[in-house]
Every structure is written in C-alpha cells, then in structure tokens.
Design a protein around this motif. Structure first.
Motif, PDB file in Angstrom:
ATOM      1  N   SER A  75      23.344  18.140 -10.501  1.00 18.34           N
ATOM      2  CA  SER A  75      24.313  18.880 -11.315  1.00 18.34           C
ATOM      3  C   SER A  75      23.651  19.980 -12.132  1.00 18.34           C
ATOM      4  CB  SER A  75      25.052  17.915 -12.246  1.00 18.34           C
ATOM      5  OG  SER A  75      24.170  17.379 -13.223  1.00 18.34           O
ATOM      6  N   THR A  76      22.353  19.830 -12.414  1.00 18.85           N
ATOM      7  CA  THR A  76      21.637  20.829 -13.214  1.00 18.85           C
ATOM      8  C   THR A  76      20.963  21.885 -12.345  1.00 18.85           C
ATOM      9  OG1 THR A  76      21.203  19.056 -14.801  1.00 18.85           O
ATOM     10  CG2 THR A  76      20.011  21.088 -15.136  1.00 18.85           C
ATOM     11  N   SER A  91      19.491  15.121 -19.148  1.00 17.98           N
ATOM     12  CA  SER A  91      20.298  16.338 -19.063  1.00 17.98           C
ATOM     13  C   SER A  91      19.679  17.465 -19.874  1.00 17.98           C
ATOM     14  CB  SER A  91      21.720  16.046 -19.556  1.00 17.98           C
ATOM     15  OG  SER A  91      22.489  17.233 -19.556  1.00 17.98           O
ATOM     16  N   LEU A 139      29.240  28.820 -16.350  1.00 13.97           N
ATOM     17  CA  LEU A 139      29.822  28.041 -15.255  1.00 13.97           C
ATOM     18  C   LEU A 139      28.894  26.906 -14.815  1.00 13.97           C
ATOM     19  CD1 LEU A 139      31.372  30.917 -13.101  1.00 13.97           C
ATOM     20  CD2 LEU A 139      32.599  29.246 -14.509  1.00 13.97           C
ATOM     21  N   THR A 140      27.629  27.219 -14.622  1.00 14.72           N
ATOM     22  CA  THR A 140      26.683  26.185 -14.188  1.00 14.72           C
ATOM     23  C   THR A 140      26.394  25.198 -15.314  1.00 14.72           C
ATOM     24  OG1 THR A 140      24.834  27.679 -14.712  1.00 14.72           O
ATOM     25  CG2 THR A 140      25.588  27.624 -12.432  1.00 14.72           C
ATOM     26  N   PHE A 184      28.651  24.237 -17.439  1.00 10.66           N
ATOM     27  CA  PHE A 184      29.809  23.331 -17.387  1.00 10.66           C
ATOM     28  C   PHE A 184      29.581  22.238 -16.341  1.00 10.66           C
ATOM     29  CE2 PHE A 184      33.850  22.134 -15.422  1.00 10.66           C
ATOM     30  CZ  PHE A 184      34.549  21.659 -16.531  1.00 10.66           C
ATOM     31  N   LEU A 185      29.041  22.621 -15.182  1.00 13.13           N
ATOM     32  CA  LEU A 185      28.760  21.650 -14.121  1.00 13.13           C
ATOM     33  C   LEU A 185      27.718  20.632 -14.582  1.00 13.13           C
ATOM     34  CD1 LEU A 185      29.129  20.753 -11.182  1.00 13.13           C
ATOM     35  CD2 LEU A 185      27.344  22.387 -10.536  1.00 13.13           C
ATOM     36  N   SER A 186      26.695  21.135 -15.284  1.00 16.82           N
ATOM     37  CA  SER A 186      25.658  20.239 -15.781  1.00 16.82           C
ATOM     38  C   SER A 186      26.224  19.271 -16.808  1.00 16.82           C
ATOM     39  CB  SER A 186      24.532  21.065 -16.411  1.00 16.82           C
ATOM     40  OG  SER A 186      23.556  20.230 -16.990  1.00 16.82           O
ATOM     41  N   ALA A 203      29.310  18.279 -17.018  1.00 23.76           N
ATOM     42  CA  ALA A 203      30.180  17.336 -16.311  1.00 23.76           C
ATOM     43  C   ALA A 203      29.364  16.208 -15.693  1.00 23.76           C
ATOM     44  CB  ALA A 203      30.970  18.067 -15.228  1.00 23.76           C
ATOM     45  N   GLY A 204      28.191  16.554 -15.160  1.00 23.65           N
ATOM     46  CA  GLY A 204      27.316  15.526 -14.586  1.00 23.65           C
ATOM     47  C   GLY A 204      26.847  14.552 -15.642  1.00 23.65           C
TER      48      GLY A 204
END
Length: 646
Positions: free
Chosen positions: A177-178, A300, A259-260, A262-264, A266-267
């Motif tokens: 995710s990161t 994270s 955007l990325t 946010f993905l990190s 979320a993970g």
C-alpha cells in the motif's frame, strides 16, 4: 535497460562517496554504524517492553515483571538520547574530515587532467561550476541522509518481522500500500533533479546578473550607465520562467502524493481493523494487541519516511555523479607511457607542419532532455523547459564567439618553423587562430592532423612535464593571485621563492622597482582586494605577469598580448630591453601592438587559420599586403599624438 542504468549509476556514485568517507575516518565510520544499529534496534525493544508492561499490569501478580520492563523501556530512552548526542558529534567530525578528503581528491583529479577541454567545453563547465559548489556540503549531506535511510531500513526490517510473525499477508499488504507513494515521490524528485541539472546554465546566468549587481568591480559601470534595472530584469526573467516549471512539477507531485498517501493510510487502517478483529482470540493478550497496533503504526510511518529519505538519498547520490565523472575521467590528451626528453638546456626549435585543428565541442544546440519516457501529463512541463532552453541558446548564439570558443575549423594545414633563439611575432584579426596555436603548443588540446615538433621531436611523444617546464608563457588572461607580491612573481618558479637575486632581476626586467618601493611592505605586501590588500591597475598586474615569466629559465618564451594593459610609455620602457631579457631564448609573441611586433626577427600574419604572409617588418611593409594595411591603420590612430613609439 534504461532503468538498470538509472539505478546502477547512483549506486556506483554512492560506492565512490562511501569509500571517500571511509578513507576520512575508519574508526569514526565504525562508531557511526554501531550507533545506527542501536538506533534501529531501540524502537523494537520499546515495542516489546510496552507489551510486557501492559501484560504485567493486567495480570496483578506480574507487577514486578512490568516494573522490570519499565526500567528497560526507560533505559532504552536514555540510551537513545546518549547515542544521538554521540552520533551528532561523530557525524560532525566525520563530515568535516570527509570534506577535506573529498576536496583534496577532487583537486587532485582536476590536476591530473592535463588539457583544457573539461574547463572550456560548456557541457563540462556547467558541471564543474556546480561540482565546485557541492564539494563543500555534499559530504555532510551524504553522511546524514544516507545514514538516516540505512537506520530506517534496519528498523523497518525488525518491525516487518514482528508483523509477519502475526500475519505475512498483512505485512505484504502494508508494504504494497505504501509502494505507490514511494514510487511517485521518487519520480517527481527525479524530475526536479533533471530540472536543476539540465538548466544549470540558466541559473548560472541569473547568478551572474546578481553578481554584477552586487559586485565591487562592476559597481561603477552599473551606476554610471544605469544598468541596475537591465540586470535585474535578466535576473528576474530567468527565474520567472524556471519557477513556473518548478511550480507545475510541484503541483502534480502534491496531487499524486495525496492520492498515494490516501492509499497508504487505507492500508494502515485495514491493518488496525484486522488486529482489532483478532482481539477476542484467546491467543491474543492485551499486550499483544498493543504490540501489533504499535508495529502497524510504526511500519506505516517508517515506510513513508523511507520513501522520502530514499528519494532524498538518491538525489544526493545523483548529485555525486559528477564526482564519479571527474574521478574516473579519461585524460583529454594522449600521454606517452615513457616520454622523450627535449635534450640539453637552451633555446628550443619549434615546427608546425600541416597542422589542422577544430575544437572538439560546440555549444549544445539543446541541453539534456528530461527522459522521453515520462508520462504524458508531464509534457507541458517539458515543453516549457524546451522553450526556456531555446531562448537560452538563442541568446548565446547572438553573442560573439572568441577564438578559443570557435566551434569550426580554427587552423587549416598551417606550417611554419622557428629556429632556436629566433624571435617571431604572430599577428592577425580576432578569431584568426593565434591563441589556438599557443594552446596546441602547450598541449592543452590534441590537434587533428599534421605534426608539431619541438627540438625535432613530436610533442605527443615528449614528456609533458618537461615540455611545459621548458616554456615560459604570459597568457592574455593571466592569473591575478590574491597573495603577496613575492608569491605572485615566484609562482613562475616556486622553488625560487627565497631567491632574492632572482626575484629582483625579474622585477627589474618588468619595471616593477618603483612600484615595489612604494608598497608598505615591499615584496611581502598582500595584493588584490579579496583580503584587503593593495589593488593594482591592469597594467601593473600585467607587469607582474611578465615578471613571473622571467623567473623561469625557459628555452621558449611565449607572450600572448604582453602589452595589452600597458600604456605606450610603459610598453616602450619594458620592451626596449626586449633583446636583453630574451637573449638565448626562442620567443613567440602574439600582439596587436605593432610597436612590439617590430622587435621580432620575423612576423607571421594569420588569416582564417592560415599563414597569409611571412617576413620581417620591412619586408612585409614592402609587400604592401595585409600586414602593411593593418600597420598603417594603427599608425593613423596615433597621428597628432606627442609621442609615438612605433
């Protein structure tokens, strides 16, 4: 293939810089690695200590157990505080020693480049300028940023093992995710690096305009001609265009980072949710939940930090690539393995035979482009960069090119010879190839065709040190060293620094006696404004350069515009002794002053890279050709003056 090269080059550079740092202080380096291991391991100890403390508190009978782990936790905090203080000291010492090592190796590498191409080719000149600036701070940045990255990676490895023990799938999902965040951050850092690297000439131009506005030497003309707004416009217009490109890069970088990110996030949230869902399991203690929640959070945060630190580290390694280039640069002229000797001391014979030469570089029609494989969304940025570069090149093309910067054929099958002890003068219009002849004779460049011989031996086979040691040269752009007058003269032959007789003779030959008598400390007086010394006029500096050449017991004396900064009286006073101080030497003079040229035994007239005429002053005047025309034009400019020395 391109990607492999993109990764391999920074790693090679990192290896070179790492060796330099190791050479600066092996024990300091070992201490720093030891401290890094402690810093990387401490967070893992703290995570586990937190788990044991919570479990001990929950289980009433294990309070003593919790207190022991509390002491361990507190001890780790003290240890980290001490280690960070010691590490800061070690890094400061290592950075300082590395700066000395890096600069010494860099200077030595420059000194081992025998020719002038690296200093005159625009492609390398820009790199030299930036490299010279970086060498003061790059070692420190390399040590700090690289050590932070390595510490973070070691710490991350331990955290990943903790989470993988719970769930390998969860560890994989968190890392995955990161990954996009790391990729995007590195991608835009690379674009920003390309932006800074490829358009260094524009920044140098802006820096030059700033230097003109703030410099002491230019202050008078800036005020006299009202040039402040002109150079301020140059400064602002250069940065205005560059800023707009950088702004677009940064805006897109921020968008994708959000955007990325946010993905990190979320993970990470998924990891928290999964761990909490296991909290009812009998195999999970409260301490375990605390351990794994802390590990997910730390993983994270560490991954995001590594993405940033990694990009910054690669930037530093990319910056160090110029070190790799110059440290491993091939020599720009071919040197013989066993150079021949020129023979006994005495005047040298020189011969040019059908020599053709063109400078091996041109001003780039277009600089390096940001890689063509960049995403379509970056095309607008690249177009703007191209427009800036085209404008830069257009402005360059409008500027007149000097003889040395001529990109075409400078010398065309030129042939002439100089006998031992003969004095010749070379005249011709600007750009005719006069100074280029001297550069070839000094072995600053390889010629393309023909032969150049000294004492009958091909100069490409002669020992370079001996060849240059047998020459005394006063260049048109001679050195002005901010040292004592003694050092400025003795630089022509440093081993004679304490030879008072030699120094006095050189000073007399250059008519410096009156100047020395008027100085507060004589030869020991510091000259030049840099350190508050006595500043000289252009003519006085030129006399010092002439004195410098007289220090050398050279068989060949080369004078490139030796009277350019001298007034007519000073020129006359010095060159009326011309025959005495060049007795027993071969002399090649380049001059536009015909009063100086007339003193030569023979005169060569250069035109368009060829010898158009040859002969004594009187012979050339009788021919009524190119030389006669130039002489009469100059003589006409002196008509009506009280004193004419030609």
């Amino acid at each position: 293939m391109w990607k492999m090269k993109h990764i391999q080059e920074p790693l090679q550079t990192a290896g070179l810089l790492g060796k330099m740092v190791w050479k600066s202080g092996p024990w300091l380096m070992i201490c720093m690695v030891f401290f890094m291991l402690i810093e990387a391991g401490a967070p893992l100890i703290q995570l586990y200590a937190s788990k044991e403390m919570i479990d001990g508190i929950v289980e009433q009978e294990a309070v003593i157990h919790a207190e022991i782990w509390a002491v361990i936790y507190a001890g780790s905090l003290v240890m980290i505080s001490v280690v960070k203080s010691l590490e800061k000291w070690v890094k400061a010492m290592l950075s300082e020693r590395s700066m000395i090592t890096v600069n010494s190796l860099l200077i030595d590498a420059f000194d081992r480049i025998p020719g002038m191409r690296f200093f005159e080719d625009p492609k390398y000149r820009d790199r030299l300028e930036t490299l010279r600036d970086r060498s003061t701070w790059l070692p420190s940045q390399f040590i700090n940023i690289s050590s932070n990255l390595v510490t973070a990676i070691m710490s991350l490895a331990g955290v990943v093992l903790i989470i993988a023990y719970l769930s390998p799938v969860l560890a994989f999902i968190l890392i995955l995710s990161t990954a996009p965040f790391a990729f995007v951050h590195n991608h835009y850092n690379e674009m920003e690096w390309e932006y800074h690297k490829d358009y260094a000439p524009v920044r140098r131009r802006a820096a030059y305009a700033r230097h003109i506005l703030l410099g002491r030497r230019s202050a008078k003309e800036v005020r006299l001609f009202g040039l402040g707004s002109f150079f301020l416009d140059l400064y602002q217009s250069a940065f205005k265009g560059l800023y707009s490109v950088l702004r677009n890069i940064q805006v897109r970088s921020a968008r994708w980072s959000v955007l990325t990110g946010f993905l990190s996030g979320a993970g990470t949230g998924l990891g928290y949710f999964w761990i909490l869902s296991q909290s009812h399991s009998s195999s999970f203690s409260v301490g375990d939940i605390s351990l794994y929640l802390g590990a997910v959070f730390q993983l994270s945060a560490a991954l995001r930090d590594i993405a940033k630190e990694g990009a910054d580290t690669f930037d530093i390694w990319r910056m160090g690539r110029d070190f790799f280039l110059f440290m491993n640069a091939e020599k720009d002229i071919r040197l013989p393995s066993n150079g021949e000797s020129l023979g006994d001391e005495g005047p040298l014979a020189v011969e040019f035979k059908n020599v053709t030469f063109r400078y091996p570089f041109r001003e780039a029609a277009a600089g390096s482009r940001v890689n063509e494989a960049e995403a379509d969304e970056d095309e607008e940025d690249l177009d703007m960069l191209d427009e800036l570069e085209d404008e830069e090149m257009r402005q360059h093309d409008e500027q007149p090119q000097s003889d040395d910067m001529h990109s075409g054929e400078v010398l065309n099958r030129i042939s002439f010879s100089v006998s031992p002890g003969e004095r010749i003068a070379i005249v011709g219009a600007n750009g005719s190839g006069k100074t280029t002849l001297i550069k070839l004779l000094c072995r600053f460049y390889e010629y393309d065709e023909g032969e150049i011989k000294v004492n009958g031996k091909d100069i490409r086979q002669v020992d370079l040190h001996e060849l240059r040691n047998r020459m005394a040269v006063v260049f048109q752009e001679f050195g002005k060293y901010e040292l004592s007058l003694r050092h400025n003269i003795a630089i022509g032959r440093t081993e004679a620094l304490g030879d008072e007789e030699k120094l006095s003779a050189a000073a007399r030959s250059a008519k410096l006696e009156t100047i020395i008598e008027g100085l507060p400390e004589g030869l020991e007086t510091m000259i030049g404004p840099e350190w508050g010394g006595t500043d000289f006029s252009g003519g006085q500096w030129q006399r010092i350069a002439l004195a410098r050449s007289f220090m050398k017991d050279a068989g060949l004396v080369i004078l490139d515009e030796p009277a350019a900064s001298l007034d007519i009286r000073a020129e006359y006073d010095i060159f009326r002794q011309f025959h005495s101080f060049t007795e027993g030497k071969t002399v090649i003079m380049i001059s536009h002053r015909f009063s100086t040229v007339k003193m030569a035994d023979r005169i060569l007239v250069l035109k368009n890279g060829r010898i158009a005429e040859e002969g004594s002053h009187q012979e050339l005047m009788d021919k009524n050709g190119e030389y006669s025309r130039m002489f009469r034009m100059q003589a006409k400019s002196f008509q009506g003056r009280d004193e004419v020395y030609c």
